[in-house]
Design a protein around this motif. Structure first.
Motif, PDB file in Angstrom:
ATOM      1  N   ASN A 173       9.132   3.018  13.103  1.00  0.00           N
ATOM      2  CA  ASN A 173       8.482   3.729  11.846  1.00  0.00           C
ATOM      3  C   ASN A 173       8.672   3.745  10.592  1.00  0.00           C
ATOM      4  O   ASN A 173       8.350   3.084  10.079  1.00  0.00           O
ATOM      5  CB  ASN A 173       8.610   4.903  12.039  1.00  0.00           C
TER       6      ASN A 173
ATOM      7  N   GLN B 210       2.388  -0.064   5.338  1.00  0.00           N
ATOM      8  CA  GLN B 210       1.432   1.181   4.697  1.00  0.00           C
ATOM      9  C   GLN B 210       1.768   1.001   3.494  1.00  0.00           C
ATOM     10  O   GLN B 210       0.906   1.298   2.580  1.00  0.00           O
ATOM     11  CB  GLN B 210       1.671   2.303   5.248  1.00  0.00           C
TER      12      GLN B 210
ATOM     13  N   ALA C 120       6.445   1.881   8.184  1.00  0.00           N
ATOM     14  CA  ALA C 120       6.372   2.262   6.360  1.00  0.00           C
ATOM     15  C   ALA C 120       6.221   0.916   5.633  1.00  0.00           C
ATOM     16  O   ALA C 120       5.607   1.076   4.734  1.00  0.00           O
ATOM     17  CB  ALA C 120       7.494   2.633   6.897  1.00  0.00           C
TER      18      ALA C 120
ATOM     19  N   LYS D 208      -3.654   7.374  10.396  1.00  0.00           N
ATOM     20  CA  LYS D 208      -3.944   7.227   9.077  1.00  0.00           C
ATOM     21  C   LYS D 208      -1.892   6.587   8.513  1.00  0.00           C
ATOM     22  O   LYS D 208      -1.765   6.764   7.629  1.00  0.00           O
ATOM     23  CB  LYS D 208      -3.603   8.615   8.232  1.00  0.00           C
ATOM     24  N   ASP D 209      -1.343   5.969   9.654  1.00  0.00           N
ATOM     25  CA  ASP D 209      -0.151   5.697   9.229  1.00  0.00           C
ATOM     26  C   ASP D 209       0.038   4.380   8.854  1.00  0.00           C
ATOM     27  O   ASP D 209       0.650   3.333   8.615  1.00  0.00           O
ATOM     28  CB  ASP D 209       0.983   5.763  10.433  1.00  0.00           C
TER      29      ASP D 209
ATOM     30  N   GLN E 176       0.652   6.019   2.339  1.00  0.00           N
ATOM     31  CA  GLN E 176       1.044   7.333   2.520  1.00  0.00           C
ATOM     32  C   GLN E 176       1.450   8.367   0.578  1.00  0.00           C
ATOM     33  O   GLN E 176       1.473   7.497   0.048  1.00  0.00           O
ATOM     34  CB  GLN E 176       2.175   7.880   2.880  1.00  0.00           C
TER      35      GLN E 176
ATOM     36  N   GLY F   3      -0.937  10.461   4.896  1.00  0.00           N
ATOM     37  CA  GLY F   3      -1.750   9.584   4.873  1.00  0.00           C
ATOM     38  C   GLY F   3      -3.044   9.471   4.438  1.00  0.00           C
ATOM     39  O   GLY F   3      -4.106  10.954   5.356  1.00  0.00           O
TER      40      GLY F   3
ATOM     41  N   VAL G 152       1.810   7.537  16.538  1.00  0.00           N
ATOM     42  CA  VAL G 152       1.329   6.787  15.921  1.00  0.00           C
ATOM     43  C   VAL G 152       0.258   6.839  15.789  1.00  0.00           C
ATOM     44  O   VAL G 152      -0.155   7.008  16.553  1.00  0.00           O
ATOM     45  CB  VAL G 152       1.834   5.036  15.907  1.00  0.00           C
ATOM     46  N   ASP G 153      -0.247   7.568  14.234  1.00  0.00           N
ATOM     47  CA  ASP G 153      -1.421   7.528  13.804  1.00  0.00           C
ATOM     48  C   ASP G 153      -2.778   7.150  13.717  1.00  0.00           C
ATOM     49  O   ASP G 153      -1.639   6.285  13.134  1.00  0.00           O
ATOM     50  CB  ASP G 153      -1.961   9.464  13.239  1.00  0.00           C
TER      51      ASP G 153
ATOM     52  N   GLU H 153       3.441  14.327   6.440  1.00  0.00           N
ATOM     53  CA  GLU H 153       2.338  13.683   6.495  1.00  0.00           C
ATOM     54  C   GLU H 153       1.157  13.272   6.262  1.00  0.00           C
ATOM     55  O   GLU H 153      -0.097  14.636   6.196  1.00  0.00           O
ATOM     56  CB  GLU H 153       1.934  14.191   8.144  1.00  0.00           C
TER      57      GLU H 153
END
Length: 440
Positions: free
Chosen positions: A296, A303, A300, A342-343, A347, A355, A339-340, A353
């Motif tokens: 993550n 993204q 992060a 959108k991640d 964001q 994103g 984890v999707d 959440e």
């Protein structure tokens, strides 16, 4: 069932701060709303994108200032006086480009929104500059320098930042293409076929079952005298001819759709070697906290680069997953750590959440005085990221019926039975929007 299937709207107001992130899915029986509220105390700061771009606003309880208090923040452009062109003749395209490349958002939407629109405006300028002559391009490189500088100045006077794009004055010349005039062009090319193929492009079909793209390539090859080294230069000449012979909006729409086919073919994100993630996740067992924390943290950082589309997110997830598999991670850590798709995109909310994946179809940044900047997010953002089956990066075929997508999330469907049919409709929309791109 009358249902609004695509109503995710992200509105930026203030210094790129999110005031509203609202997803509404409706039916005759159900209204399901997901919203993001701001913290009740403490200093609310946006996700850091770039400290030099996003100013902090520490004064809670007071009205947040708009991103541009008097947008568009205009000033009188200082033109060279050496480019004989009336920019008001393409004012609608200039305004649209200025909005899509607005100063603070341009670095975040350059790949998908700003630069494709800037490219389109250059094609259209090129055609309108030469429309009263037999030429299709600016032959004089000095004139091209002056005019390109004026284009950038005019856009800048309307609050745009085009420096995020890689276009140069050469892009409005014919380069090394041997044909750059209308008479010769029309003798070589079946112009009726070309114009008809690109006059009304279907955005849901062009990237999979293209009509306009092959016509442009064929015409470019014909005027290049079969010289592949100048094919790209000749494509610029073909774009200029199309801009001459199509209505302004039709030409812009065609160029944007072709750009969408191109940009959605690759992942625009940069991935550094994920050594820490590989170390934490290579032999992940019953406990996944170390692995997920490392994963993550890595994502992060990724993204924060930019907003990407749903299709780009699928490719990005596969590229990064392949890097992990190559390093020895065999467990599906996307599923393990929730984890999707959108991640992998920026964001745009704080502490939730939220994103945003842009749609794969051409999109624009919209501004109004009351709400600030806004753009539409795609509903596929909660789809689980696909874990690659091997360490090799496979080529994607996302055209039906060959394509396949990860399963839609099942959360809330048991609690809200009416959602099941809606989620199925959402999947149909995603299948329709995610289409294989071809080179522009």
């Amino acid at each position: 069932m009358d249902c609004i299937k695509a109503a995710t709207l992200v509105i930026f107001k203030g210094s790129l701060w999110l005031h509203l992130f609202l997803l509404t899915i409706c039916s005759s029986k159900l209204l399901y709303v997901v919203s993001v509220s701001l913290p009740s105390s403490g200093i609310f700061e946006p996700i850091e994108i770039s400290p030099s771009v996003l100013p902090h606003y520490p004064y809670l309880g007071k009205t947040l200032p708009p991103m541009y208090p008097s947008f568009p923040k205009t000033y009188k452009p200082i033109l060279s006086g050496k480019c004989p062109f009336n920019f008001s003749s393409i004012s609608t395209i200039i305004e649209k480009t200025a909005s899509d490349c607005s100063q603070l958002l341009a670095p975040l939407v350059a790949n998908v929104i700003c630069c494709p629109q800037f490219a389109s405006s250059l094609h259209i300028f090129q055609a309108h500059f030469t429309k009263n002559s037999n030429l299709l391009v600016l032959q004089n490189t000095t004139m091209a320098d002056h005019c390109f500088s004026d284009i950038v100045e005019v856009l800048g006077s309307k609050g745009a930042n085009t420096s995020v794009c890689s276009f140069k004055p050469l892009n409005i010349t014919g380069g090394s293409c041997p044909v750059n005039d209308v008479s010769t062009f029309e003798k070589i090319v079946n112009t009726t076929k070309l114009v008809n193929a690109c006059s009304a492009i279907d955005p849901l079909k062009e990237c999979c079952r293209s009509v306009c793209q092959p016509a442009i390539i064929e015409a470019s090859f014909q005027i290049s005298s079969s010289n592949v080294d100048v094919l790209n230069d000749c494509k610029g000449v073909v774009h200029s001819y199309l801009s001459r012979n199509l209505p302004l909006e039709a030409a812009d729409s065609a160029f944007r759709i072709l750009s969408a086919c191109k940009v959605n073919k690759v992942c625009p994100l940069e991935f550094k070697q994920p050594d820490e993630v590989i170390k934490a996740c290579r032999n992940v067992g019953g406990s996944s906290s170390w692995c997920c924390s490392s994963l993550n943290s890595y994502i992060a950082g990724v993204q924060r680069q930019m907003l990407i589309t749903n299709r780009q997110a699928i490719i990005c997830a596969s590229v990064f997953g392949s890097m992990l598999r190559k390093g020895g991670v065999v467990t599906d850590v996307y599923e393990l750590c929730d984890v999707d798709l959108k991640d992998f995109s920026l964001q745009v909310a704080y502490g939730e959440e939220a994103g945003c994946l842009l749609r794969s179809l051409p999109a624009d940044v919209v501004y109004d005085n009351s709400s600030g900047f806004s753009f539409t997010c795609d509903l596929s953002d909660n789809i689980a990221a696909p874990w690659p089956s091997s360490s090799s990066i496979a080529s994607f075929s996302l055209c039906a019926p060959e394509m396949s997508l990860p399963a839609l999330p099942t959360s809330h469907t048991d609690e809200y039975p009416g959602c099941k049919g809606i989620l199925l409709d959402m999947l149909i929309i995603v299948l329709a929007l995610i289409i294989v791109p071809l080179n522009d």
